[in-house]
Design a protein around this motif. Structure first.
Motif, PDB file in Angstrom:
ATOM      1  N   ILE A 200       0.864  -1.227  -0.166  1.00  0.00           N
ATOM      2  CA  ILE A 200      -0.105  -0.091   0.032  1.00  0.00           C
ATOM      3  C   ILE A 200       0.816   1.232   0.073  1.00  0.00           C
ATOM      4  N   TYR A 201       2.174   1.001   0.312  1.00  0.00           N
ATOM      5  CA  TYR A 201       2.973   2.395   0.239  1.00  0.00           C
ATOM      6  C   TYR A 201       3.808   2.098  -0.880  1.00  0.00           C
ATOM      7  N   ASN A 202       3.547   2.906  -2.104  1.00  0.00           N
ATOM      8  CA  ASN A 202       4.022   2.623  -3.221  1.00  0.00           C
ATOM      9  C   ASN A 202       4.118   4.014  -4.147  1.00  0.00           C
ATOM     10  N   LEU A 203       4.617   3.880  -5.234  1.00  0.00           N
ATOM     11  CA  LEU A 203       4.758   5.172  -6.013  1.00  0.00           C
ATOM     12  C   LEU A 203       3.972   5.771  -6.551  1.00  0.00           C
ATOM     13  N   THR A 204       2.978   5.167  -6.878  1.00  0.00           N
ATOM     14  CA  THR A 204       1.608   5.672  -7.503  1.00  0.00           C
ATOM     15  C   THR A 204       0.856   6.443  -6.334  1.00  0.00           C
ATOM     16  N   LEU A 205       0.786   6.276  -5.208  1.00  0.00           N
ATOM     17  CA  LEU A 205       0.292   6.797  -4.090  1.00  0.00           C
ATOM     18  C   LEU A 205       1.226   8.250  -3.803  1.00  0.00           C
ATOM     19  N   TYR A 206       2.501   7.742  -3.694  1.00  0.00           N
ATOM     20  CA  TYR A 206       3.376   9.023  -3.357  1.00  0.00           C
ATOM     21  C   TYR A 206       3.309  10.114  -4.499  1.00  0.00           C
TER      22      TYR A 206
END
Length: 589
Positions: free
Chosen positions: A47-53
């Protein structure tokens, strides 16, 4: 989607979330160990990924930059070319007239931001988070270009007002989006990305003005036009980056796009659509939206406004937390120090380029402390402790500055002969200005955008956040207009005694009225604010633990393991499908 499929989805979601409620009696969670920052061991690491960031950076950083670049632009008031063009060096003007002109220029953006916050009540919910960001970027660029081409005071006012229309919307768009897409344990960090970016903008603007003042002649307008051009560049980057962001799943569910919401949430979390974590989060969102729609379908914006006053839990959230945070925060003196930093440094004997260099250092201090608070304080210590520490530091430092101006009022006079102790006291006063900025970024600045975005239910979130931002900019406008006159009429030190008194009141407010909501899911807030008003702030978190499906699944992952949960979820889905097939056979018979 057919009605049957909808029912199946609802049952699947409920089954998936309910199946995580019970855990084996002999299952023991791993022993917790002390960590100096929040570490999420309970959620899937995907869930902690580049898309979110990436989405968080576009909404948070560029939204916050719009605020910061404007506040930092206040240093233009000390650029020789700017002062000559817009009448600040006019020898025919009295000190009060110059102070009034200075406050009008500084406050015009706040006036536009009040209107922008009202516009956001409509655009953020109607257009969606991404389209609202694109509209904000276009207006921001237009306002900056008008300012850059200004040849008279009227055009400058128009450009700054239009820029305010954009900035007023950014304070709703950015925080609302980030708290909606953030995992619960990182919501404070993601929310503070916005407030931290404000000080990145201030730093960039201070540095650009210092550079042009040092290397470009004061006879050319490039001295103040180049720093403003940063706004056009950032607006363009925000507009281009928005096309690659992921729309808020909560907004999609609210507008009936359930399947698309699952797809976007899956994209944000980098998990398959049938993963237990996705099903549980969607279940929480869908349940809240369904309950709100059933109770409020067809209600107009005027009815929403009425509900702010008539519904007890909404009234408390709006007035005792959102409104008080803006009223106390804006009159605690922090933004006045940012906007009129040049004047304050001149009070302790600095002049010319030295003033701009010290303001740039102030920008560095606030930027570093803002992101230090975001990464290591707001989620780790919680909202309440961050407020206690920040407001206490702000109170002590502003009080020292007031005492310095009281005890040694002639130390600020030009040509004054200072003793070594007076010089040391002046250096300490300069340090107090810096430390007051640290206190502000740790306390009020960490929560003034965050709390309003996370404590309201989805139906009221963008509407109430917009109203709170109206109060934010109204108070900032009044503050920007009042401070130059206060510094003249209250013997300088009186203004800072006033600010320190506000900080003292704020400490009591933080202790009595503000509940700890760190780590809670957005859908679990309602229980806290349905308590009696005198228990919400002091005992809310203890009396109302988080019972959301998302919290249950993270606890179950901790105790039972993800593989077991996925297997159990597949069994529930297969069981539901078999029931549907059996029902179909019976009907055919």
């Amino acid at each position: 989607m057919s009605q049957t499929n909808k029912d199946n989805n609802i049952v699947t979601l409920k089954s998936a979330s309910n199946s995580f409620e019970e855990t084996p009696k002999d299952a023991k969670p791993p022993k917790s160990k002390f960590r100096w920052r929040v570490v999420d061991d309970h959620s899937p690491k995907e869930i902690y990924n580049l898309t979110l960031y990436f989405s968080v950076v576009i909404f948070g950083v560029f939204g916050g930059l719009s605020r910061g670049l404007d506040e930092g632009q206040s240093i233009n008031l000390y650029q020789p070319s700017f002062r000559n063009l817009f009448g600040l060096n006019d020898p025919n003007k009295t000190p009060h007239e110059v102070a009034d002109l200075k406050s009008n220029i500084a406050a015009m953006v706040q006036l536009g931001s009040i209107a922008g916050s009202m516009i956001a009540m409509y655009t953020v919910d109607k257009l969606g988070r991404i389209r609202a960001l694109q509209e904000f970027s276009i207006i921001w660029a237009i306002g900056a270009i008008i300012q850059m081409t200004s040849k008279n005071l009227g055009q400058l006012y128009v450009g700054r007002f239009i820029e305010g229309l954009a900035i007023g919307q950014s304070t709703t768009i950015g925080p609302a989006y980030m708290v909606e897409v953030a995992p619960p344990l990182r919501r404070g960090l993601f929310g503070c990305i916005f407030s931290g970016a404000v000080y990145l903008g201030i730093l960039l603007s201070y540095a650009a003005n210092y550079g042009t003042a040092k290397h470009i002649s004061g006879e050319t307008n490039k001295q103040w036009i180049i720093p403003i051009s940063l706004k056009v560049i950032c607006a363009g980057l925000a507009f281009c980056g928005s096309w690659f962001c992921v729309e808020s799943p909560r907004w999609l569910v609210k507008h009936g796009h359930d399947q698309k919401a699952i797809e976007k949430l899956s994209q944000l979390r980098h998990l398959p659509p049938d993963h237990p974590y996705i099903l549980s989060e969607i279940s929480d969102i869908s349940e809240q939206v369904a309950a709100e729609d059933a109770a409020t379908r067809g209600v107009s914006i005027f009815a929403k406004f009425k509900e702010v006053f008539s519904i007890k839990s909404i009234r408390y959230r709006f007035f005792m937390i959102g409104a008080c945070a803006q009223l106390l925060g804006q009159w605690s003196g922090a933004n006045s120090i940012t906007i009129y930093a040049g004047d304050l440094f001149s009070f302790i004997g600095l002049e010319g380029l030295e003033v701009m260099k010290m303001t740039m250092i102030l920008g560095v201090v606030k930027f570093v402390s803002a992101y230090f608070s975001a990464f290591f304080i707001i989620d780790f210590l919680g909202r309440r402790k961050a407020l206690y520490i920040g407001i206490s530091l702000q109170f002590i430092t502003i009080l020292y500055f007031a005492i310095f101006l009281t005890v040694d009022p002639h130390a600020v006079d030009k040509g004054a002969q200072l003793t070594s102790s007076q010089e040391n006291a002046g250096k300490a006063a300069m340090a107090a200005i810096y430390l007051s900025g640290v206190g502000w970024t740790m306390g009020f600045n960490s929560i003034q955008y965050l709390l309003g975005s996370e404590i309201f239910p989805l139906r009221h979130r963008s509407f109430c956040q917009s109203l709170i931002m109206v109060l934010h900019f109204a108070n900032q406008y009044g503050n920007s207009k009042a401070v130059p006159s206060m510094l003249l009429g209250m013997n300088r030190y009186g203004t800072f005694y006033f600010f320190s008194g506000i900080c003292l009141i704020s400490l009591f407010w933080a202790w009595f009225f503000v509940p700890e909501v760190s780590g809670r899911s957005l859908e679990s807030m309602e229980e806290v604010f349905n308590l009696p008003w005198y228990l919400i702030g002091r005992k809310g978190a203890q009396l109302c633990p988080d019972h959301s499906a998302l919290n249950r699944i993270t606890q179950s992952i901790q105790t039972r393991g993800l593989d077991d949960l996925e297997k159990q979820n597949e069994q529930h889905v297969e069981h539901i499908n078999r029931d549907d097939e059996s029902s179909g056979d019976e009907k055919n018979t």
